[in-house]
Design a protein around this motif. Structure first.
Motif, PDB file in Angstrom:
ATOM      1  N   ILE A  78       7.894  -4.934  -5.718  1.00  0.00           N
ATOM      2  CA  ILE A  78       7.887  -3.580  -6.264  1.00  0.00           C
ATOM      3  C   ILE A  78       6.632  -2.861  -5.795  1.00  0.00           C
ATOM      4  CG2 ILE A  78       7.820  -2.181  -8.361  1.00  0.00           C
ATOM      5  CD1 ILE A  78       9.415  -4.319  -9.771  1.00  0.00           C
ATOM      6  N   GLY A  79       6.809  -1.764  -5.056  1.00  0.00           N
ATOM      7  CA  GLY A  79       5.700  -0.958  -4.581  1.00  0.00           C
ATOM      8  C   GLY A  79       5.502   0.257  -5.475  1.00  0.00           C
ATOM      9  N   LEU A  80       4.266   0.764  -5.497  1.00  0.00           N
ATOM     10  CA  LEU A  80       3.936   1.893  -6.370  1.00  0.00           C
ATOM     11  C   LEU A  80       3.262   3.000  -5.579  1.00  0.00           C
ATOM     12  CD1 LEU A  80       3.506   3.245  -9.160  1.00  0.00           C
ATOM     13  CD2 LEU A  80       1.380   1.929  -9.357  1.00  0.00           C
ATOM     14  N   VAL A  81       3.817   4.209  -5.709  1.00  0.00           N
ATOM     15  CA  VAL A  81       3.168   5.429  -5.225  1.00  0.00           C
ATOM     16  C   VAL A  81       2.701   6.161  -6.475  1.00  0.00           C
ATOM     17  CG1 VAL A  81       3.407   7.545  -3.900  1.00  0.00           C
ATOM     18  CG2 VAL A  81       4.705   5.510  -3.232  1.00  0.00           C
ATOM     19  N   PRO A  82       1.418   6.056  -6.833  1.00  0.00           N
ATOM     20  CA  PRO A  82       0.973   6.544  -8.144  1.00  0.00           C
ATOM     21  C   PRO A  82       0.817   8.049  -8.202  1.00  0.00           C
ATOM     22  CG  PRO A  82      -0.893   5.675  -6.926  1.00  0.00           C
ATOM     23  CD  PRO A  82       0.327   5.398  -6.083  1.00  0.00           C
ATOM     24  N   GLN A  83       0.867   8.577  -9.403  1.00  0.00           N
ATOM     25  CA  GLN A  83       0.587   9.990  -9.617  1.00  0.00           C
ATOM     26  C   GLN A  83      -0.853  10.285  -9.205  1.00  0.00           C
ATOM     27  OE1 GLN A  83       0.781  11.306 -13.701  1.00  0.00           O
ATOM     28  NE2 GLN A  83       1.264  13.404 -13.108  1.00  0.00           N
ATOM     29  N   GLY A  84      -1.048  11.395  -8.506  1.00  0.00           N
ATOM     30  CA  GLY A  84      -2.388  11.743  -8.061  1.00  0.00           C
ATOM     31  C   GLY A  84      -2.827  11.029  -6.797  1.00  0.00           C
ATOM     32  N   ARG A  85      -1.949  10.201  -6.229  1.00  0.00           N
ATOM     33  CA  ARG A  85      -2.123   9.550  -4.921  1.00  0.00           C
ATOM     34  C   ARG A  85      -3.124   8.402  -4.931  1.00  0.00           C
ATOM     35  NH1 ARG A  85      -0.700  14.885  -3.989  1.00  0.00           N
ATOM     36  NH2 ARG A  85      -2.772  15.796  -4.120  1.00  0.00           N
ATOM     37  N   ARG A  86      -4.262   8.545  -5.605  1.00  0.00           N
ATOM     38  CA  ARG A  86      -5.234   7.451  -5.779  1.00  0.00           C
ATOM     39  C   ARG A  86      -5.663   6.812  -4.461  1.00  0.00           C
ATOM     40  NH1 ARG A  86      -5.146   5.697 -11.177  1.00  0.00           N
ATOM     41  NH2 ARG A  86      -4.448   7.468 -12.456  1.00  0.00           N
ATOM     42  N   ILE A  87      -5.994   7.637  -3.481  1.00  0.00           N
ATOM     43  CA  ILE A  87      -6.484   7.139  -2.196  1.00  0.00           C
ATOM     44  C   ILE A  87      -7.862   6.507  -2.388  1.00  0.00           C
ATOM     45  CG2 ILE A  87      -7.137   7.822   0.155  1.00  0.00           C
ATOM     46  CD1 ILE A  87      -4.099   7.992  -0.581  1.00  0.00           C
ATOM     47  N   PHE A  88      -8.121   5.387  -1.697  1.00  0.00           N
ATOM     48  CA  PHE A  88      -9.438   4.752  -1.766  1.00  0.00           C
ATOM     49  C   PHE A  88     -10.431   5.615  -0.977  1.00  0.00           C
ATOM     50  CE2 PHE A  88      -6.526   0.970  -1.923  1.00  0.00           C
ATOM     51  CZ  PHE A  88      -6.712   0.707  -3.280  1.00  0.00           C
ATOM     52  N   PRO A  89     -11.391   6.286  -1.637  1.00  0.00           N
ATOM     53  CA  PRO A  89     -12.238   7.262  -0.944  1.00  0.00           C
ATOM     54  C   PRO A  89     -13.228   6.646   0.043  1.00  0.00           C
ATOM     55  CG  PRO A  89     -12.964   6.981  -3.210  1.00  0.00           C
ATOM     56  CD  PRO A  89     -11.676   6.229  -3.081  1.00  0.00           C
ATOM     57  N   GLN A 143      -0.555  12.346   0.396  1.00  0.00           N
ATOM     58  CA  GLN A 143       0.694  11.828  -0.174  1.00  0.00           C
ATOM     59  C   GLN A 143       1.406  10.924   0.827  1.00  0.00           C
ATOM     60  OE1 GLN A 143       1.890  12.463  -3.580  1.00  0.00           O
ATOM     61  NE2 GLN A 143       2.725  10.560  -2.786  1.00  0.00           N
ATOM     62  N   MET A 144       1.393  11.304   2.101  1.00  0.00           N
ATOM     63  CA  MET A 144       1.957  10.439   3.136  1.00  0.00           C
ATOM     64  C   MET A 144       1.225   9.101   3.175  1.00  0.00           C
ATOM     65  SD  MET A 144       2.438  13.206   6.220  1.00  0.00           S
ATOM     66  CE  MET A 144       3.312  14.744   5.945  1.00  0.00           C
ATOM     67  N   LEU A 145      -0.098   9.151   3.036  1.00  0.00           N
ATOM     68  CA  LEU A 145      -0.886   7.920   3.045  1.00  0.00           C
ATOM     69  C   LEU A 145      -0.555   7.045   1.839  1.00  0.00           C
ATOM     70  CD1 LEU A 145      -3.096   6.155   4.225  1.00  0.00           C
ATOM     71  CD2 LEU A 145      -4.804   7.615   3.123  1.00  0.00           C
ATOM     72  N   ALA A 146      -0.369   7.664   0.674  1.00  0.00           N
ATOM     73  CA  ALA A 146      -0.015   6.900  -0.522  1.00  0.00           C
ATOM     74  C   ALA A 146       1.346   6.229  -0.366  1.00  0.00           C
ATOM     75  CB  ALA A 146      -0.018   7.817  -1.746  1.00  0.00           C
ATOM     76  N   PHE A 157      11.686  -2.344  -3.623  1.00  0.00           N
ATOM     77  CA  PHE A 157      11.857  -1.315  -4.650  1.00  0.00           C
ATOM     78  C   PHE A 157      10.562  -0.508  -4.711  1.00  0.00           C
ATOM     79  CE2 PHE A 157      12.120   0.676  -8.710  1.00  0.00           C
ATOM     80  CZ  PHE A 157      13.452   0.699  -9.079  1.00  0.00           C
ATOM     81  N   ILE A 158      10.680   0.821  -4.780  1.00  0.00           N
ATOM     82  CA  ILE A 158       9.488   1.665  -4.861  1.00  0.00           C
ATOM     83  C   ILE A 158       9.550   2.561  -6.102  1.00  0.00           C
ATOM     84  CG2 ILE A 158       8.340   3.682  -3.842  1.00  0.00           C
ATOM     85  CD1 ILE A 158       8.374   2.505  -1.229  1.00  0.00           C
ATOM     86  N   LEU A 159       8.437   2.577  -6.829  1.00  0.00           N
ATOM     87  CA  LEU A 159       8.227   3.504  -7.924  1.00  0.00           C
ATOM     88  C   LEU A 159       7.419   4.679  -7.382  1.00  0.00           C
ATOM     89  CD1 LEU A 159       6.962   0.838 -10.488  1.00  0.00           C
ATOM     90  CD2 LEU A 159       9.271   1.801 -10.422  1.00  0.00           C
ATOM     91  N   MET A 160       7.946   5.888  -7.506  1.00  0.00           N
ATOM     92  CA  MET A 160       7.260   7.083  -7.007  1.00  0.00           C
ATOM     93  C   MET A 160       7.005   8.020  -8.177  1.00  0.00           C
ATOM     94  SD  MET A 160       9.277   7.763  -3.403  1.00  0.00           S
ATOM     95  CE  MET A 160       7.874   8.523  -2.611  1.00  0.00           C
TER      96      MET A 160
END
Length: 236
Positions: A78-89, A143-146, A157-160
């Protein structure tokens, strides 16, 4: 593929999800719609193990996952695309993608295998800017990166969670096209959204949520024709 049965989830004493039940069939995209505070993100967090339910069951491919830590749920596929993208800065685009990578050889032979090259094919702009830091991207590129980061775990399975949040209309349209492409590869998707038209354009089935439970379900076409539900629960 995924089944929630009578799930109750709390934040402290606040009862957020109330006897929540629904299913996501294999290879389908199910959209979960609702106003702010309806419980959509809590549903994602309950499935991913970030906010485990107190009661009820969540099963994935017939096996219970309720109560498992998030990393074990991720390892189940199960993969997760979280709200707010949460990119590692502090990481470059390439590093954001490779840190969570799972060996594609462990995936089923019939499914798309996601490697760095395959993600770059889906999102050429990420290849062009792979040595930039993740926070140097526009909102749409982040968003593409997330999404690419989630794909690098080679999920089934992906949770978006709100992938259109804060994006320009032309980018939202691109996100909808990406979701359709991912579904074509055989991925199952739970799409949490507030953007009514993105969800109806990408999903096979739509669930409308209010106060922690499902109040309506049907096809996108049925929802588009139901102005009462749109107005009462979605503010369309």
């Amino acid at each position: 593929m995924l089944k929630l049965d009578q799930v109750d989830t709390y934040y402290g004493n606040s009862h957020i999800l109330q006897r929540l039940s629904f299913e996501v069939p294999e290879g389908k995209c199910v959209a979960l719609l609702g106003r702010n505070g309806a419980g959509k993100t809590t549903t994602i967090h309950s499935i991913a193990g970030l906010t485990p339910p107190r009661q009820g069951s969540i099963t994935y491919k017939g096996q219970p996952i309720s109560g498992l830590p998030p990393y074990k749920i991720a390892r189940r596929g199960i993969g997760l695309v979280p709200q707010g993208r949460r990119i590692f800065p502090s990481l470059s685009i390439r590093e954001n993608l490779t840190v969570p990578a799972k060996d594609s050889r462990s995936t089923e032979s019939s499914r798309q295998k996601w490697t760095l090259d395959e993600v770059y094919k889906l999102f050429p702009i990420l290849k062009e800017r792979e040595h930039n830091m993740g926070t140097q991207l526009s909102g749409g590129q982040q968003q593409m990166l997330a999404i690419g980061r989630a794909l690098m775990t080679n999920p089934e399975f992906i949770l978006m969670d709100e992938p259109s949040e804060g994006l320009a209309p032309v980018i939202i349209e691109q996100v909808g096209d990406i979701i359709k492409k991912l579904k074509e590869t055989g991925l199952s998707i739970l799409l949490v959204e507030q953007n009514f038209y993105l969800a109806c354009g990408a999903a096979d089935e739509v669930l409308v949520m209010n106060k922690g439970h499902i109040v309506w379900k049907g096809t996108p076409q049925e929802l588009l024709a139901n102005e009462e539900i749109q107005h009462q629960y979605l503010g369309v």
